[in-house]
Design a protein around this motif. Structure first.
Motif, PDB file in Angstrom:
ATOM      1  N   PRO A 118      43.577  47.770  46.955  1.00  0.00           N
ATOM      2  CA  PRO A 118      44.669  47.260  47.810  1.00  0.00           C
ATOM      3  C   PRO A 118      44.866  45.754  47.745  1.00  0.00           C
ATOM      4  O   PRO A 118      46.006  45.275  47.709  1.00  0.00           O
ATOM      5  CB  PRO A 118      44.247  47.702  49.220  1.00  0.00           C
ATOM      6  N   GLU A 119      43.747  44.985  47.717  1.00  0.00           N
ATOM      7  CA  GLU A 119      43.889  43.530  47.702  1.00  0.00           C
ATOM      8  C   GLU A 119      44.490  43.034  46.386  1.00  0.00           C
ATOM      9  O   GLU A 119      45.192  42.021  46.349  1.00  0.00           O
ATOM     10  CB  GLU A 119      42.542  42.852  47.966  1.00  0.00           C
ATOM     11  N   HIS A 120      44.236  43.770  45.284  1.00  0.00           N
ATOM     12  CA  HIS A 120      44.830  43.409  43.991  1.00  0.00           C
ATOM     13  C   HIS A 120      46.328  43.716  44.011  1.00  0.00           C
ATOM     14  O   HIS A 120      47.147  42.927  43.515  1.00  0.00           O
ATOM     15  CB  HIS A 120      44.138  44.173  42.865  1.00  0.00           C
ATOM     16  N   LYS A 121      46.696  44.848  44.600  1.00  0.00           N
ATOM     17  CA  LYS A 121      48.119  45.184  44.710  1.00  0.00           C
ATOM     18  C   LYS A 121      48.857  44.153  45.558  1.00  0.00           C
ATOM     19  O   LYS A 121      49.985  43.761  45.240  1.00  0.00           O
ATOM     20  CB  LYS A 121      48.277  46.575  45.324  1.00  0.00           C
ATOM     21  N   ALA A 122      48.194  43.717  46.621  1.00  0.00           N
ATOM     22  CA  ALA A 122      48.812  42.711  47.492  1.00  0.00           C
ATOM     23  C   ALA A 122      49.104  41.429  46.711  1.00  0.00           C
ATOM     24  O   ALA A 122      50.139  40.785  46.904  1.00  0.00           O
ATOM     25  CB  ALA A 122      47.914  42.421  48.683  1.00  0.00           C
ATOM     26  N   ALA A 123      48.195  41.075  45.808  1.00  0.00           N
ATOM     27  CA  ALA A 123      48.399  39.882  44.981  1.00  0.00           C
ATOM     28  C   ALA A 123      49.587  40.076  44.041  1.00  0.00           C
ATOM     29  O   ALA A 123      50.365  39.145  43.807  1.00  0.00           O
ATOM     30  CB  ALA A 123      47.129  39.576  44.181  1.00  0.00           C
ATOM     31  N   LEU A 124      49.743  41.281  43.520  1.00  0.00           N
ATOM     32  CA  LEU A 124      50.878  41.568  42.635  1.00  0.00           C
ATOM     33  C   LEU A 124      52.192  41.403  43.394  1.00  0.00           C
ATOM     34  O   LEU A 124      53.140  40.790  42.891  1.00  0.00           O
ATOM     35  CB  LEU A 124      50.792  42.997  42.086  1.00  0.00           C
ATOM     36  N   TYR A 125      52.255  41.967  44.583  1.00  0.00           N
ATOM     37  CA  TYR A 125      53.492  41.895  45.356  1.00  0.00           C
ATOM     38  C   TYR A 125      53.877  40.453  45.676  1.00  0.00           C
ATOM     39  O   TYR A 125      55.061  40.123  45.775  1.00  0.00           O
ATOM     40  CB  TYR A 125      53.342  42.681  46.663  1.00  0.00           C
ATOM     41  N   GLU A 126      52.865  39.609  45.841  1.00  0.00           N
ATOM     42  CA  GLU A 126      53.121  38.205  46.180  1.00  0.00           C
ATOM     43  C   GLU A 126      53.275  37.317  44.954  1.00  0.00           C
ATOM     44  O   GLU A 126      53.571  36.128  45.081  1.00  0.00           O
ATOM     45  CB  GLU A 126      51.995  37.680  47.064  1.00  0.00           C
ATOM     46  N   GLY A 127      53.048  37.891  43.750  1.00  0.00           N
ATOM     47  CA  GLY A 127      53.208  37.118  42.522  1.00  0.00           C
ATOM     48  C   GLY A 127      52.148  36.059  42.328  1.00  0.00           C
ATOM     49  O   GLY A 127      52.439  34.942  41.884  1.00  0.00           O
ATOM     50  N   ARG A 128      50.912  36.385  42.647  1.00  0.00           N
ATOM     51  CA  ARG A 128      49.830  35.426  42.438  1.00  0.00           C
ATOM     52  C   ARG A 128      48.702  36.071  41.644  1.00  0.00           C
ATOM     53  O   ARG A 128      48.558  37.300  41.619  1.00  0.00           O
ATOM     54  CB  ARG A 128      49.297  34.910  43.777  1.00  0.00           C
ATOM     55  N   VAL A 129      47.939  35.239  40.970  1.00  0.00           N
ATOM     56  CA  VAL A 129      46.808  35.717  40.171  1.00  0.00           C
ATOM     57  C   VAL A 129      45.719  36.213  41.108  1.00  0.00           C
ATOM     58  O   VAL A 129      45.335  35.515  42.061  1.00  0.00           O
ATOM     59  CB  VAL A 129      46.261  34.597  39.271  1.00  0.00           C
ATOM     60  N   PHE A 130      45.243  37.426  40.879  1.00  0.00           N
ATOM     61  CA  PHE A 130      44.181  37.996  41.700  1.00  0.00           C
ATOM     62  C   PHE A 130      42.832  37.451  41.242  1.00  0.00           C
ATOM     63  O   PHE A 130      42.457  37.569  40.083  1.00  0.00           O
ATOM     64  CB  PHE A 130      44.190  39.519  41.593  1.00  0.00           C
ATOM     65  N   LYS A 131      42.130  36.836  42.163  1.00  0.00           N
ATOM     66  CA  LYS A 131      40.809  36.271  41.854  1.00  0.00           C
ATOM     67  C   LYS A 131      39.748  37.295  42.216  1.00  0.00           C
ATOM     68  O   LYS A 131      39.472  37.554  43.386  1.00  0.00           O
ATOM     69  CB  LYS A 131      40.594  34.976  42.635  1.00  0.00           C
ATOM     70  N   ARG A 132      39.163  37.865  41.174  1.00  0.00           N
ATOM     71  CA  ARG A 132      38.183  38.924  41.377  1.00  0.00           C
ATOM     72  C   ARG A 132      36.847  38.360  41.875  1.00  0.00           C
ATOM     73  O   ARG A 132      36.368  37.356  41.381  1.00  0.00           O
ATOM     74  CB  ARG A 132      37.944  39.699  40.080  1.00  0.00           C
ATOM     75  N   ARG A 133      36.305  39.057  42.827  1.00  0.00           N
ATOM     76  CA  ARG A 133      34.937  38.773  43.250  1.00  0.00           C
ATOM     77  C   ARG A 133      34.008  39.714  42.505  1.00  0.00           C
ATOM     78  O   ARG A 133      34.442  40.750  41.994  1.00  0.00           O
ATOM     79  CB  ARG A 133      34.806  38.995  44.760  1.00  0.00           C
TER      80      ARG A 133
END
Length: 533
Positions: free
Chosen positions: A506-521
């Motif tokens: 879900p947090e990765h999808k949220a990053a996609l919707y906002e157009g930002r690079v997802f920073k993986r932990r």
């Protein structure tokens, strides 16, 4: 996104104003290098795009709806077709409807090896114009409408051209690579809009001269420019349904009335006969036309300065036009989206050019109207009016064509102003279906207007041409990116990409919707790695 795009654009205009000769020299040099050295590449990609539009229709993705399985149709078929046709037609197709085919008829390009003013030359002149402004024209829009619209409308990525890069570079599409591409698309579009508005203002002023005897002057240009800018900005502020859709519907009816008039009041049998020949010529000469590069330069640069110029100019619009086309097609299937956006406007423009160009050729060939000489002496802006002057009811039809030109640019500028405004703001998933803020639409409308004003009255005709060259130059990187996104087309059509996105946390999808690079932990990486399960 707003500040770098607007800043670079204003810097270019300011540089052109302060160092006019240098600006023109640089843009002309780059334009010649791009069109002459890479024209073959652009034409091959254009051919591939048209083919892929029909191939995609045969894949599983063709049956999916624009906007997702629960999407409802927002615009009826006529209104939808009117918007995509009128927004794409704008000033260019109206501007060249008579001037291009009549020019080819009297002065055929050397590489055709054809005598002027013959039947074969007439058919070739019309078919070449149709080739430039119909199916390949709208295929570029439709292709970008699919690859960008699918990511924006079906997967809710930001409404920016860079979202089309996600299938091949994933989250990097929201980093520097994507931002650079968005700026290139923005600059190419605004450069094209400014030059289109400049052409439209000149033709509109010529129409006022024909109708009311008002001689074109700087004051007339300024008043026309202000009226057009205020009109498309107000239309954009009203939103698509209450603004552009209404204007497009009205404009579509004007187009249909004008075409019917030209066929009925003109040489009807001749028009029908030559249209039949043109249809055959368009199909039989499609491969020779799309692959014509004039390697021996028999035409003295004709291919580079005409066919390559047109496809590069159109490609400069394609990414952002694609975003808009996806927006207004919600609820229809992607198969219908591609077929309607390629075939509908393509067939319409074929009939449009035969109606205008065919009549002009008939009058010169059989009635001694000398339209070719008049247009050569006074310029292409008067071409349509010169034709209509020889037709019955010219006092009604000329104002109608002036109105069509006016509404045509409003539909294009309205669509692009709204799209520019939307892509240059941060959008949350809750705001995905909302219009861009009014303030941002007004800013972009004003920027386009100010840039056009500076070009017309500060840079002059040569400087405005240089800005058009800039738009064409930006078409090359968009063609290169197009080749790259084609590589990700298989994943989109097969459904593999849908599954990849569905499997994201879900947090990765949220990053996609906002157009930002997802920073993986570290915990996210382990969760997404099948081997860790």
């Amino acid at each position: 996104m707003f500040y770098p795009g607007a800043g670079i654009l204003l810097a270019l205009i300011l540089y052109g104003f302060l160092f006019n000769e240098s600006f023109v020299h640089i843009m002309t040099g780059l334009y010649n290098a791009v069109t002459d050295s890479t024209g073959w590449f652009m034409m091959l990609i254009t051919a591939l795009i048209l083919i892929l539009c029909f191939v995609v229709c045969l894949t599983p993705v063709g049956s999916k709806k624009v906007g997702g399985p629960d999407a409802k149709i927002k615009h009826g078929m006529f209104s939808w077709c009117a918007m995509v046709t009128c927004a794409g037609t704008a000033t260019a197709v109206v501007f060249y409807a008579v001037g291009e085919p009549i020019g080819y008829f009297h002065n055929p390009p050397a590489w055709w090896n054809m005598a002027p003013e013959t039947m074969d030359t007439a058919v070739r002149a019309l078919s070449q114009s149709v080739f430039h402004w119909s199916f390949i024209y709208y295929a570029m829009y439709a292709f970008w409408g699919f690859i960008c619209g699918y990511m924006v409308m079906n997967h809710k990525l930001p409404p920016r051209p860079s979202s089309a890069l996600y299938p091949i570079i994933k989250d990097k599409a929201f980093g520097p690579i994507g931002k650079v591409f968005d700026v290139i698309a923005l600059l190419g579009l605004v450069g094209g809009m400014v030059t289109s508005l400049g052409l439209g203002v000149q033709q509109f002023a010529s129409g006022l001269n024909y109708v009311f005897g008002i001689s074109p002057s700087n004051l007339v240009y300024i008043i026309t420019l202000v009226v057009v800018i205020c009109s498309f900005t107000m239309s954009s502020l009203r939103g698509v349904k209450k603004g552009m859709a209404i204007i497009s519907n009205a404009n579509a009816w004007i187009y249909l009335v004008v075409i019917a008039f030209l066929f009925i009041a003109g040489p009807t049998v001749f028009e029908c006969k030559i249209m039949t020949q043109v249809i055959g010529e368009v199909f039989t000469r499609f491969i020779p036309n799309i692959t014509a590069t004039d390697s021996f330069n028999v035409g003295n640069g004709w291919i580079s300065n005409n066919t390559v110029f047109y496809v590069a100019w159109i490609m400069a619009y394609a990414p952002l036009m694609g975003v808009f086309q996806g927006k207004v097609a919600v609820g229809y299937t992607w198969r219908r989206f591609l077929l309607v956006n390629v075939l509908g406007p393509g067939v319409f423009n074929l009939i449009w050019f035969v109606a205008f160009g065919g009549n002009a050729i008939f009058l010169d060939a059989f009635r001694g109207a000398n339209l070719g000489e008049e247009i050569a002496a006074s310029g292409i802006p008067i071409a349509n009016y010169a034709l209509l002057k020889h037709m019955p009811l010219s006092g009604i039809m000329i104002p109608l064509v002036v109105a069509a030109l006016f509404f045509g640019f409003i539909t294009l500028a309205d669509a692009m102003t709204g799209t520019l405004a939307k892509m240059t703001i941060k959008t949350s998933r809750k705001q995905e279906d909302e219009e861009a803020p009014m303030a941002m639409k007004i800013i972009w409308g004003a920027l386009v207007g100010v840039d056009t004003f500076l070009c017309l009255f500060c840079l002059g005709a040569v400087g405005t041409g240089a800005l058009q060259f800039m738009s064409v130059i930006f078409g090359l990187p968009i063609f290169i990116v197009t080749l790259c996104v084609i590589c990700g087309l298989g994943k989109m059509c097969s459904g593999k990409l849908d599954q990849e996105i569905e499997d994201l946390p879900p947090e990765h999808k949220a990053a996609l919707y906002e157009g930002r690079v997802f920073k993986r932990r570290p915990t996210d990486a382990a969760r997404e790695d099948p081997a860790s399960k």
